[in-house]
Write an enzyme that holds these catalytic residues in place. Sequence first.
Site, PDB file in Angstrom:
ATOM      1  N   GLU A  85       0.815  -1.218   0.000  1.00 51.49           N
ATOM      2  CA  GLU A  85       0.000   0.000   0.000  1.00 51.49           C
ATOM      3  C   GLU A  85       0.849   1.269   0.000  1.00 51.49           C
ATOM      4  OE1 GLU A  85      -3.397   2.184   2.766  1.00 51.49           O
ATOM      5  OE2 GLU A  85      -3.214   0.002   2.816  1.00 51.49           O
ATOM      6  N   LYS A 279      -7.403  -0.485  11.418  1.00 50.33           N
ATOM      7  CA  LYS A 279      -6.784  -0.957  10.172  1.00 50.33           C
ATOM      8  C   LYS A 279      -5.508  -0.176   9.912  1.00 50.33           C
ATOM      9  CE  LYS A 279      -6.063  -1.032   5.524  1.00 50.33           C
ATOM     10  NZ  LYS A 279      -5.240  -0.120   4.695  1.00 50.33           N
ATOM     11  N   ASP A 295       3.532 -14.630  11.594  1.00 48.84           N
ATOM     12  CA  ASP A 295       2.202 -14.949  11.072  1.00 48.84           C
ATOM     13  C   ASP A 295       1.282 -13.753  11.263  1.00 48.84           C
ATOM     14  OD1 ASP A 295      -0.293 -15.935  10.467  1.00 48.84           O
ATOM     15  OD2 ASP A 295      -0.045 -17.820  11.562  1.00 48.84           O
ATOM     16  N   HIS A 392      -1.820  10.747   0.380  1.00 49.84           N
ATOM     17  CA  HIS A 392      -1.935   9.373  -0.102  1.00 49.84           C
ATOM     18  C   HIS A 392      -1.975   9.329  -1.623  1.00 49.84           C
ATOM     19  CE1 HIS A 392      -3.069   5.156  -0.141  1.00 49.84           C
ATOM     20  NE2 HIS A 392      -4.040   5.460  -0.989  1.00 49.84           N
TER      21      HIS A 392
END
Length: 440
Positions: A85, A279, A295, A392
Site C-alpha cells: 500500500e 486498520k 504470522d 496518499h
Amino acid sequence: MNKTISGFSKLSKEEKINWIAGEYFSNPEEATAIIRNYWNSDAKLQKLHDDFIENTITNFYLPLGIAPNFLINGKSYTVPMAIEESSVVAAAAKAAKFWSERGGFKATVINTEKIGQVHFLYKGDAAKLERFFNENKTRFFEETESMTKNMQKRGGGILDIVLKDKTDLLPNYFQLHATFETKDSMGANFINSCLEQFAKTLKKEAQSFELFSEEEKNIQVVMSILSNYVPNCLVRVEVSCKVDDLKEKNSNPRDFAEKFVQAVQIAEVEPYRAVTHNKGIMNGIDAVVLATGNDFRAVEAGVHAYASKSGRYQSLSHAKIENDIFHFWMEVPLALGTVGGLTSLHPLVKLALEMLEKPSAQELMQIVAVVGLAQNFAALRSLTTTGIQEGHMKMHLGNIINQLEATDEERIKIVNHFEHHPVSHAAVVEYVNDLRKVKS
C-alpha cells in the site's frame, strides 16, 4: 466446462503450470511467461521458496521498504516493512522522525503468556471430573517432559493447566486451558504438540479413574489447538510531550492536540470508525510482522479480538491531554518469534532481523507495536489537518502512471503537473489523454 483435476499435487511444477495456462488463460504463452518471470534466477533459492508451501508455481512479490529514525527506549532502529500500500512506509518514517525529536517512543512488554486448549465433551458429574483433574494434573506435566525439556532450558515451558467448565455455553463442553511461555519462538508447534499429548493423557487416565462410570470414562476429545487470542501476551507503547512541542510550521499545537484527542475518542465509541482506525494501526504492525517472517493472520485475529474485549469493538489506541502534556498510547497483544519457522529459512527475513540487530521476541514485540502506533499517529495527523487523500494520492500517483503505461517523457510531465494540482485517477487519465492528443 468442468475444470476439476485429480492428482494435481503429484504433477511436476511444469505440468501444473501447463495445465493452469491451458485451462484458464486466453493467451497461455503470455501467462506462462509472466509466471516464469517471477522465478528466482538462483535455482537453489527458488527451490527453497517452492518448498515453503504446496502446489507452488511462482513467487508473489511484495515490496520491502525501510522506515528509519525510530527511537525506542533510547535505541535507534531502522525498521523493515513488507507491504503493497502506498504511503504507509512514508507515513511511518515521518512519524518516527517527528517523535525522535521529542524523546522517542517508550515500550514495555507487560506479559508474554500464550494459550492453548483441549476441547472435550464429558457426560457426567462435573464434581467428579474436577476431582479427576486435580488428582491427575501432575500427569499432564510428566507426560510432556520430553517435549518441554529444551524449552525449559531456555526459560520457557508449560506455565499452568486448568480445567474449565463451559457447559453453560454448550452441553457437556469442558476445556483443559493451558498457558505457555515460549521465549523467542512463536511456539505454535511446541504448544500444539503439548496439547495433543494432554488429550492422550486425559483419555488414558480417565479409563482407570475408579469414580467414573463407564459413560463418564468415555471422554470425547473434539480438538487440541493453540489460541491466537493472547490477551496476556501484551506490549504497551506510548509517546508524550508538552502540547507546545507539537508545533510544526504555522500550526496551532493546542488546536491540533485537542482535535487529535477528539478523533481518538470517536474511534473509542464508534465501531464504524474504530475498524478503519485500527486498520491503520495494522498497516504498520502487519508490514513488520510480514517482513520478520511472523504470522500476520494470527496477529490480526488476536488484535481485533482484543479490540472487542469490552463487548464492543473500539480503538486500540488512546490519547489525552493532562497538565499541558499530550499523551498517546496503545496496548496490543502480539505473539511473535525470532527463532524457528521462516526466521531461519527465508533470506530476506534473516536480513530483516539482522537489520533490527537480531532482537529477542520481546524486543520485536516492542518494535512492531511502536510502528503500529506511529502509523496511527501519522494517519490521525493527516485526517485532522490536511485530510488523508492529499498525501496518499500523491504517493499513489506512481501506480496510476504505471497503469497507464506512461513513457519516461510523459512521466516527467505528469509528476510536474500534479505537483500543483489535486491527484485523482480520473484527473491523471484526463491529463495523459490530453498529452497524447497533443502529441498525435
